[in-house]
Design a protein around this motif. Structure first.
Motif, PDB file in Angstrom:
ATOM      1  N   ASP A 407      37.631 -89.565-145.008  1.00  0.00           N
ATOM      2  CA  ASP A 407      38.010 -90.701-145.866  1.00  0.00           C
ATOM      3  C   ASP A 407      37.119 -91.233-146.562  1.00  0.00           C
ATOM      4  O   ASP A 407      36.185 -91.689-145.924  1.00  0.00           O
ATOM      5  CB  ASP A 407      39.086 -91.615-144.764  1.00  0.00           C
ATOM      6  CG  ASP A 407      39.679 -92.495-145.661  1.00  0.00           C
ATOM      7  OD1 ASP A 407      39.412 -92.534-146.949  1.00  0.00           O
ATOM      8  OD2 ASP A 407      40.721 -93.233-145.239  1.00  0.00           O
ATOM      9  N   ARG A 410      36.179 -94.944-145.837  1.00  0.00           N
ATOM     10  CA  ARG A 410      35.616 -95.281-144.633  1.00  0.00           C
ATOM     11  C   ARG A 410      34.234 -94.421-144.342  1.00  0.00           C
ATOM     12  O   ARG A 410      34.231 -93.533-143.789  1.00  0.00           O
ATOM     13  CB  ARG A 410      36.549 -95.030-143.316  1.00  0.00           C
ATOM     14  CG  ARG A 410      37.817 -95.778-143.581  1.00  0.00           C
ATOM     15  CD  ARG A 410      38.956 -95.201-142.530  1.00  0.00           C
ATOM     16  NE  ARG A 410      39.936 -96.266-142.384  1.00  0.00           N
ATOM     17  CZ  ARG A 410      41.042 -96.193-143.356  1.00  0.00           C
ATOM     18  NH1 ARG A 410      40.868 -95.453-144.511  1.00  0.00           N
ATOM     19  NH2 ARG A 410      41.879 -97.312-143.318  1.00  0.00           N
ATOM     20  N   ASP A 413      32.748 -93.325-140.703  1.00  0.00           N
ATOM     21  CA  ASP A 413      33.427 -92.258-140.036  1.00  0.00           C
ATOM     22  C   ASP A 413      33.010 -91.072-140.397  1.00  0.00           C
ATOM     23  O   ASP A 413      32.624 -90.782-141.497  1.00  0.00           O
ATOM     24  CB  ASP A 413      35.154 -92.290-140.206  1.00  0.00           C
ATOM     25  CG  ASP A 413      35.673 -93.737-139.965  1.00  0.00           C
ATOM     26  OD1 ASP A 413      35.009 -94.545-139.296  1.00  0.00           O
ATOM     27  OD2 ASP A 413      36.856 -93.820-140.341  1.00  0.00           O
ATOM     28  N   SER A 440      43.646 -94.734-148.022  1.00  0.00           N
ATOM     29  CA  SER A 440      42.801 -93.908-147.757  1.00  0.00           C
ATOM     30  C   SER A 440      42.626 -92.924-148.729  1.00  0.00           C
ATOM     31  O   SER A 440      43.424 -92.853-149.773  1.00  0.00           O
ATOM     32  CB  SER A 440      43.297 -93.102-146.653  1.00  0.00           C
ATOM     33  OG  SER A 440      44.391 -92.498-146.757  1.00  0.00           O
ATOM     34  N   TRP A 441      41.682 -92.143-148.847  1.00  0.00           N
ATOM     35  CA  TRP A 441      41.172 -91.216-149.800  1.00  0.00           C
ATOM     36  C   TRP A 441      40.486 -90.120-149.409  1.00  0.00           C
ATOM     37  O   TRP A 441      39.394 -90.042-149.198  1.00  0.00           O
ATOM     38  CB  TRP A 441      40.369 -91.680-150.879  1.00  0.00           C
ATOM     39  CG  TRP A 441      40.616 -90.761-152.034  1.00  0.00           C
ATOM     40  CD1 TRP A 441      39.791 -89.670-152.454  1.00  0.00           C
ATOM     41  CD2 TRP A 441      41.374 -91.362-153.164  1.00  0.00           C
ATOM     42  NE1 TRP A 441      40.266 -89.362-153.703  1.00  0.00           N
ATOM     43  CE2 TRP A 441      41.225 -90.025-154.221  1.00  0.00           C
ATOM     44  CE3 TRP A 441      42.356 -92.156-153.568  1.00  0.00           C
ATOM     45  CZ2 TRP A 441      41.726 -90.029-155.528  1.00  0.00           C
ATOM     46  CZ3 TRP A 441      43.109 -92.026-154.862  1.00  0.00           C
ATOM     47  CH2 TRP A 441      42.678 -90.866-155.738  1.00  0.00           C
ATOM     48  N   PRO A 442      41.411 -89.039-148.592  1.00  0.00           N
ATOM     49  CA  PRO A 442      41.018 -87.985-148.169  1.00  0.00           C
ATOM     50  C   PRO A 442      40.425 -86.871-148.927  1.00  0.00           C
ATOM     51  O   PRO A 442      40.828 -86.635-150.207  1.00  0.00           O
ATOM     52  CB  PRO A 442      42.261 -87.204-147.472  1.00  0.00           C
ATOM     53  CG  PRO A 442      43.354 -87.754-148.246  1.00  0.00           C
ATOM     54  CD  PRO A 442      42.927 -89.083-148.796  1.00  0.00           C
TER      55      PRO A 442
END
Length: 656
Positions: A407, A410, A413, A440-442
């Protein structure tokens, strides 16, 4: 006129023009190539540029080289800085051919919605070497033809503005003075014209590659059966089509013999990628459970060529959708998420055909550009996207050893492992939300095989196109002064991930189909007034497959959200040929007082403000008291070389 046209252009004048053409041939080819429309590919532009120059001589005595174009002056009225002459007359003819390359037949095709038809060279593809005139053409993509022509004549050939206006007018340009003004305003680094004037950048030099080296002999024999092949494929398409029979749109161009025969599709050996210096889509093997399904492959090729009505077609900007001129390269054929998918490579484009897994229903076509793709930009293709489920599956390049997801919002992470099937297709991957939310931005994090590059991981983002976009990061300059430029890095380290947090959600604003890579460049940092801490200035550049890109300049304070400072579209700024940058904005301190802040890239030696705020500062940053709003401020900077630059448009607007 005191001298007749036939007298002026007798054999002596023609011989003089021929001598000038031979002597100035590279410069004339450069003028034609850069002026030609963006819609032509590199191969067609090379051929058309050389044809324009070689046809710039009069066809016989009595025909004026520089005869009047539409609205242009009479022969002899055109001239360079020294007045009329053979070179000016030849330039006019080259400009006319480049500014109106279609002719009557091509113009009719264009009005009918057909792509331009270039001259043909069988068996070879031609393009300019990297770093030469193609760099100028890429930087100027999107500018009108007269503006590109004015740029070459003034910035590269060194003609005065008045001479350029006269040449464009004689070539038939409606408002030549306006074209020259726009050319002067183009945000192009001075290093580009200077570099292209070096002898090693000979504009008449081209690179070639055979298109069909292994199959040329078979194609000659297959030519006799071309009609039968086309009829067979068309029959398969129509037989499989559900009633009622859809209206068929004619194929946009000729189909080469054998190009639609599934048996002739190019199939690369599975390990070819490990034994070549060209690691791109051409090294992909054919994968998937249906690579031997002749009926599926025939439907894919036939739909591409015949374009049945009702089949949606999605194409990235600047991507041709015409039928293949030679058998394409098969990348994938298989079933995924209830869809049968075929991925094909044809030169500088990838084509995806999809239909229902149990037959030719709900067919669709998608086209994407792949110019100069490499290890990262040729690392993945979208096989299927489930819009309702918010997930997609990708086909990964054969050189990808490991895959994961993370993500972008984050930064701390780690990457989560991503399962990949034996045929290279990933498990479903979440895609960024399309409803405007940004919780979120996967993204994909892929690792290349050590067989081609050691310890190389990189990040790709799905912007809704067939090809995911490569994300990179350029850190702050190392130390004070005009230090060497730093190269973009992968978004895998802590600093890169932290810099991408405020930029991630802005990716939605980019045109995914036209973008190949997005880089966040931290070009400066500066101390905020009143002890508010140190802020970082960044420029996010979305580089398009065609060359130009869109940029967003932001100011990241030590606390609080980032501030938008400036925007620009279709620009070279913040890229390889736009490394000098100045930006500024109004900023309010925690105590409520307003300041004008400005900062420049590594070569900036001093900054000055004029207008509503008058201030000067040595170094790469400036801070001066200012009103909340008011008259505009003009920012300029002096580079270490002595040259001057102005702030990116919109850079001095108010911002809370």
């Amino acid at each position: 006129m005191s001298v007749s046209t036939s007298q002026r252009f007798g054999s002596t004048a023609v011989e003089q023009a021929e001598a000038v053409l031979v002597e100035q041939y590279p410069q004339l080819v450069r003028l034609a190539y850069v002026t030609l429309p963006d819609s032509f590919g590199r191969h067609a532009r090379v051929l058309l540029a050389h044809r324009a120059v070689q046809r710039a001589l009069p066809r016989g005595i009595g025909r004026s080289i520089g005869g009047p174009g539409p609205g242009g002056p009479a022969p002899g009225a055109v001239g360079g800085p020294d007045g009329p002459g053979p070179l000016s007359e030849v330039r006019v003819r080259v400009l006319r051919a480049a500014l109106a390359p279609a002719g009557r037949v091509r113009a009719a095709l264009a009005r009918a919605g057909w792509p331009p038809v270039p001259p043909f060279v069988w068996g070879l593809r031609l393009w300019p070497p990297a770093g030469g005139i193609d760099e100028a053409a890429r930087v100027l993509t999107g500018a009108p033809g007269p503006v590109r022509a004015a740029f070459v004549l003034h910035r590269m050939d060194g003609l005065p503005e008045e001479a350029v206006v006269r040449l464009l007018g004689a070539a038939g340009v409606a408002d030549p003075a306006d074209g020259v003004r726009e050319a002067l305003a183009l945000p192009v680094d001075e290093a580009l014209p200077a570099a292209l004037r070096h002898p090693e950048f000979d504009a008449s030099v081209v690179s070639t590659r055979p298109t069909d080296l292994l199959r040329r002999r078979r194609r000659v024999r297959a030519g006799w059966g071309a009609a039968a092949v086309v009829a067979l494929v068309t029959g398969v398409v129509l037989a499989d089509a559900p009633p009622p029979r859809p209206e068929v749109t004619p194929a946009a161009g000729p189909v080469a013999a054998g190009a639609l025969d599934p048996a002739r599709l190019v199939r690369v050996p599975a390990e070819a990628w490990a034994d070549t210096a060209r690691v791109d889509f051409t090294a992909w093997p054919a994968r998937g459970a249906r690579t031997a399904d002749r009926a599926l492959l025939a439907r894919a090729l036939g739909t591409w060529a015949a374009r049945p009505g009702g089949v949606p077609v999605v194409a990235a900007p600047g991507t041709a959708t015409d039928p293949p001129a030679r058998p394409p390269h098969l990348l994938y054929a298989g079933d995924s998420e209830g869809r049968a998918v075929v991925l094909l490579l044809d030169g500088d484009r990838v084509v995806r055909y999809a239909e229902a897994a149990d037959g030719p229903r709900a067919r669709e076509l998608a086209f994407a550009r792949t110019d100069d793709a490499g290890v990262t930009t040729a690392a993945a293709l979208t096989v299927v996207r489930n819009t309702a489920g918010g997930a997609a599956r990708y086909l990964l390049a054969p050189w990808v050893d490991r895959a994961g997801t993370r993500d972008l919002l984050r930064a701390g992470d780690g990457a989560a492992p991503l399962a990949v099937a034996a045929d290279g297709v990933t498990a479903p991957v979440a895609v960024p939300p399309s409803d405007g939310a940004c919780g979120s931005w996967p993204v994909l994090e892929l690792t290349s095989s050590a067989r081609i590059v050691e310890k190389h991981a990189f990040v790709l983002a799905d912007l809704g196109a067939l090809s995911p976009v490569h994300l990179t990061y350029t850190p702050l300059p190392d130390g004070p002064g005009a230090v060497p430029a730093r190269q973009p890095r992968e978004v895998t380290g802590p600093a890169a991930r932290a810099a991408w947090v405020p930029a991630a959600c802005r990716l939605r604003e980019l045109g995914g189909g036209a973008v190949r890579a997005v880089n966040v460049w931290d070009f400066a940092d500066s101390q905020l007034p009143e002890g508010a801490g140190r802020a970082v200035w960044s420029c996010t550049r979305a580089s398009g497959w065609a060359g130009p890109g869109d940029v967003l300049v932001q100011l990241r304070p030590p606390a609080g959200p980032s501030l938008d400072v400036a925007r620009a579209r279709s620009t070279a700024a913040c890229g390889r040929f736009g490394q000098h940058l100045l930006a500024g904005t109004r900023w309010r301190s925690p105590a409520g007082r307003w300041y004008l802040l400005a900062a420049g890239s590594r070569e900036v030696a001093a900054i000055s403000a004029a207008g509503a705020v008058r201030a000067e500062a040595a170094g790469r940053s400036l801070a001066a008291p200012a009103a909340e709003a008011g008259a505009p401020v003009t920012l300029t900077a002096r580079l270490a070389s002595g040259a001057r630059i102005t702030a990116l448009d919109g850079a001095s607007g108010g911002r809370d």
